[in-house]
Design an enzyme around this catalytic site. Sequence first.
Site: not given
Length: 577
Positions: A16, A18-19, A21, A23, A132
Site C-alpha cells: 500500500g 500514503g502521503g 511513502g 510500502v 496522525d
Amino acid sequence: MIGSTVSHYRILDRLGGGGMGVVYRAVDLKLDRPVALKFLSSQRGASEEHKRRFIREARAASALDHPNICTVYEIDETPDGALFIAMALCEGETLRDRIARGPLPVGEAVEIAEQIAAGLARAHGRGIVHRDVKPANVIVAPDGRVKLVDFGIAKLSDQSRLTRAGTTVGTAGYMSPEQLHGEELDPRTDVWSLGAVIYEMVTGHSPFEAESETETVKAILRRAQRPMASLRPGVPPALERLVERALAKRLEDRTASMDAMSAELRRLAASLATPSRASDPDRTVVEIPVPLSPPPPLPEPDTREGLHGHTVGPYEILEILGGGGMGVVYKARDTRLARIVALKFLPPELTRDREAKLRFEQEARAASSLDHPNLCTILEMGEASDGRLYIAMPCYDGETLRRRLERGPLPVEEAVDVALQIARGLAKAHRNGIIHRDVKPANLIITSDGVVKILDFGLAKLAGSAAISRSGSSAGTPAYMAPEQARGDEVDPRADLWSLGVVLYEMLTGRRPFRGEREQAVIYSILHENAQPLRELRPEAPPELARIVERLMAKAPEDRYSTVDEAIADLRTLQGG
C-alpha cells in the site's frame, strides 16, 4: 520494484501507500524473515524537506520499543538515492478496514483504544507526538493485538519544526483544532485524535462528518459532536464522558495526558469485564538493557580494547558491556537512526571456527523470527571487515537476573511473576519450533520497570533441523541443563522447562539445586541426585509452588509438564489470575 533486490531485501509485493511513502512486503535475505519496506513516495527528485521528514519518521519510530508500536529495524538508501525504512511486518488488517464492516462491540473498541493509548503514552514519554493517529495507521492482528504504524509526521519535541508556520500536516477528520490552526502541538493533540478514533469505532461515523474536507474542518473548529449514544444506544456513560473530554476544543479542557487517558481506559475495561491486552503481562515492553554496574572483566584483554572507538558498518562502538562463551557485547550508536544499540560479536578467537559462526547465525535467525514482549528484538545481522559476525539489538536500562540474585532470594510473589514472564517468552519460541537450550539467570534481564526479557538464543536449536553441534556433545550451562541435555541426547521443549524450574528454585532459595566444585560433579548431581526440597529452604513458599518446581525439574522429560503452557496455567492459578 517487485521481484528486485534492494540491499539485502528481496521485494515480493506492494502492500500500500500514503502521503509519505509506498510500502512493500519483502524478505530479509540475511535473517530469512518477512519485513515491510517503506520507500519515499517520490523515488527520484524528492525534496529535501520530504527526505528530512522521512528520516525523522525512522528516527522517531526507532527510538520507541513497545508492543503496540511497529518495530523499525533500519534505514537505508538505494543506489539511485531512494530512502527506505525496514520495519517489522505487522500481520492483520487496518482498523479502517475493520470499521468498514460496521461499528465494533464496545468492549472490543475499548480494548483497541487502550492498546493505542499505551503505545502513544510510550511515545509521549520519549518526547514524540504522532500527529496522525487514525484508523488507517492502526493494525489489528487476528488475535486482537494492536500496532501503531507510520510516525511519518511525528514531531520530536526537541527538534525544530520542518513545516512552515501556519501549515498543517495530518488527516483532516482526525486533526485537533490547534493542529488545523497550524499552532505548536503537544501530546494532547494525539488525545484528540484518539478520541475521534474511539468515536468512529463505537458509532461507525466520524464525530465531525461532513460532505467535504472544508466542511469537516469547519465542524471541528466550530461545532460539538453528536453524543455517541444518539447513534449507538447503550454506550456506557463513562465512555461518553471520556470521548467528550478527549474532543474538547481547548487544550486546557482536554484530558491532560495520554497516561491519564490510558488509565481511564483500563478502568473502563475493568468495569466492562473486558480483558485488557495492553496491561496483560503478555504485552510487556521488549527491551535489552545496559547493565546497572560495570560488567566483570573479560579474560581476553585484546577483546576488551579491540573495537572500542571504532566504527563497524553504521555503528560507532562506544564501550564494552560484557561477554560470554558465544559472544562479546558492545554498546554502540547507530549513526543512521541516532539510537543506542547493543552489538553482539562472535569472539575473535572463534572467527575462523565455522561451527561457531553457524551457531551464531542460528541465534540471529531464531531470535529474529520471534515477536514477543518477553523476547529480545533483533534489529539486523552484519559482518565486520575482519569477518566477525554481529547482531544489533536494542539497548535499555536494567540488570540480569544473575546480578539481582547476588542481593539474595526474591520475594515469592516476584519470583512467580518473573517465572511467568520467562514461561510466556518460551511459549512463543516453542510454538515457532525453537528451543532455547540455555535458560539461566545470566540470559534473563529484569528491566527497570519490572519486565523480564530472554536473551541469547546462541544455543537455540530449530526443531526439525539437523543439530549443529556434534552428536553426543552438549551445548549450554551445566548447572541449568536438563539431564537429557547433559547426556548429549536430543532435546525437545521440555529441556527448557527443566531450566525454568532450576531458575525458579534459585530465585526462591538463593542457591542452585544441583551444585558441585567441578562441572562433572554438577552434571553427576543433575543425573543422579534429588534437589533439597524447596520448602526446607523457603518454608513460606506455598505447597503448590513447591509442586510446580518439582514437576518442572522431574528427571524424566515425560514426568514434566508436557508443554510450557501447562506450567503457565498452574503459575497463573497460584498467582490468583
